[in-house]
Design a protein around this motif. Structure first.
Motif, PDB file in Angstrom:
ATOM      1  N   LYS A   1      33.444 -42.823  25.290  1.00 16.12           N
ATOM      2  CA  LYS A   1      32.597 -41.524  25.447  1.00 16.12           C
ATOM      3  C   LYS A   1      31.889 -41.208  26.567  1.00 16.12           C
ATOM      4  O   LYS A   1      31.942 -40.342  27.093  1.00 16.12           O
ATOM      5  CB  LYS A   1      31.751 -41.517  24.030  1.00 16.12           C
ATOM      6  N   ASP A   2      31.349 -42.508  27.281  1.00 12.20           N
ATOM      7  CA  ASP A   2      30.567 -42.089  28.484  1.00 12.20           C
ATOM      8  C   ASP A   2      31.060 -42.017  29.572  1.00 12.20           C
ATOM      9  O   ASP A   2      30.821 -41.080  30.384  1.00 12.20           O
ATOM     10  CB  ASP A   2      29.581 -43.633  28.686  1.00 12.20           C
ATOM     11  N   LEU A   3      32.554 -42.180  29.733  1.00 12.34           N
ATOM     12  CA  LEU A   3      33.424 -41.817  30.798  1.00 12.34           C
ATOM     13  C   LEU A   3      33.531 -40.450  30.639  1.00 12.34           C
ATOM     14  O   LEU A   3      33.730 -39.475  31.515  1.00 12.34           O
ATOM     15  CB  LEU A   3      34.781 -42.702  30.762  1.00 12.34           C
ATOM     16  N   ALA A   4      34.133 -39.822  29.387  1.00 15.28           N
ATOM     17  CA  ALA A   4      34.490 -38.379  29.236  1.00 15.28           C
ATOM     18  C   ALA A   4      33.399 -37.691  29.393  1.00 15.28           C
ATOM     19  O   ALA A   4      33.294 -36.442  29.964  1.00 15.28           O
ATOM     20  CB  ALA A   4      34.786 -38.518  27.818  1.00 15.28           C
TER      21      ALA A   4
ATOM     22  N   GLY B   1      31.570 -49.813  21.643  1.00 18.14           N
ATOM     23  CA  GLY B   1      31.625 -48.507  22.135  1.00 18.14           C
ATOM     24  C   GLY B   1      31.793 -47.504  21.315  1.00 18.14           C
ATOM     25  O   GLY B   1      32.308 -47.601  20.025  1.00 18.14           O
ATOM     26  N   ASP B   2      31.967 -46.308  21.959  1.00 23.05           N
ATOM     27  CA  ASP B   2      32.348 -44.916  21.456  1.00 23.05           C
ATOM     28  C   ASP B   2      33.169 -44.370  21.898  1.00 23.05           C
ATOM     29  O   ASP B   2      33.373 -44.517  23.344  1.00 23.05           O
ATOM     30  CB  ASP B   2      31.054 -44.083  21.417  1.00 23.05           C
TER      31      ASP B   2
ATOM     32  N   ALA C   1      45.891 -35.838  37.419  1.00 19.62           N
ATOM     33  CA  ALA C   1      45.506 -36.185  38.621  1.00 19.62           C
ATOM     34  C   ALA C   1      43.896 -36.438  38.889  1.00 19.62           C
ATOM     35  O   ALA C   1      43.270 -36.950  39.603  1.00 19.62           O
ATOM     36  CB  ALA C   1      46.032 -35.483  39.690  1.00 19.62           C
ATOM     37  N   LYS C   2      42.896 -35.670  37.994  1.00 21.02           N
ATOM     38  CA  LYS C   2      41.421 -35.556  37.959  1.00 21.02           C
ATOM     39  C   LYS C   2      40.911 -37.053  37.335  1.00 21.02           C
ATOM     40  O   LYS C   2      39.496 -36.695  37.568  1.00 21.02           O
ATOM     41  CB  LYS C   2      41.192 -34.185  37.554  1.00 21.02           C
ATOM     42  N   ILE C   3      41.567 -37.625  36.824  1.00 21.00           N
ATOM     43  CA  ILE C   3      40.840 -38.752  36.085  1.00 21.00           C
ATOM     44  C   ILE C   3      41.845 -39.971  36.532  1.00 21.00           C
ATOM     45  O   ILE C   3      42.921 -39.895  36.756  1.00 21.00           O
ATOM     46  CB  ILE C   3      40.902 -38.593  34.645  1.00 21.00           C
TER      47      ILE C   3
END
Length: 132
Positions: free
Chosen positions: A55-58, A21-22, A32-34
């Motif tokens: 990276k894909d989550l960000a 992964g990256d 609280a937003k994540i």
């Protein structure tokens, strides 16, 4: 278990592992937003909460970042009180022109290097271990 403290032993048994992964470093003002359980690491600084995420989550969360990293784990169980390990591997990487961002966790040290230098970093770490 307290982990290894002998530098020569740690270097001989580094056994670096390149995780798939990256990964990216982001700053979050409102945690609280994540879902922080998806973060590899968090660290509170005066400017905000630093998080290391896939990276894909960000990207899905539309978080800004400027550095895409590969994640290497040194599988030796190094002690948090060990002396010299970080200096030794950062020097080996520096000699190859590779920057590293280090996280020392309870069992292992984790190194984040520029994604494009992942294989060169693995080679440098394996060479360091063989020379020890």
């Amino acid at each position: 278990m307290t982990g290894e403290t002998d530098l020569a032993t740690m270097l001989r048994t580094l056994e670096p592992k390149l995780n798939p992964g990256d990964y990216v470093f982001c700053v979050v003002q409102d945690p609280a937003k994540i879902d922080l359980t998806q973060a590899l690491m968090t660290f509170r600084e005066a400017e905000g909460l630093t998080v290391i995420l896939r990276k894909d989550l960000a990207d899905a969360l539309q978080l800004a970042y400027s550095f895409t990293a590969a994640w290497i784990t040194l599988t030796v169980h190094s002690s948090l009180a060990a002396v010299g390990l970080t200096a030794a591997f950062s020097q080996a990487l520096s000699e190859k022109g590779i920057s590293c961002n280090v996280v020392a966790a309870f069992y292992h040290d984790h190194i984040f290097v520029d994604k494009q230098h992942a294989q060169a970093a693995m080679d440098a770490l394996k060479d360091l271990s063989k020379k020890a």
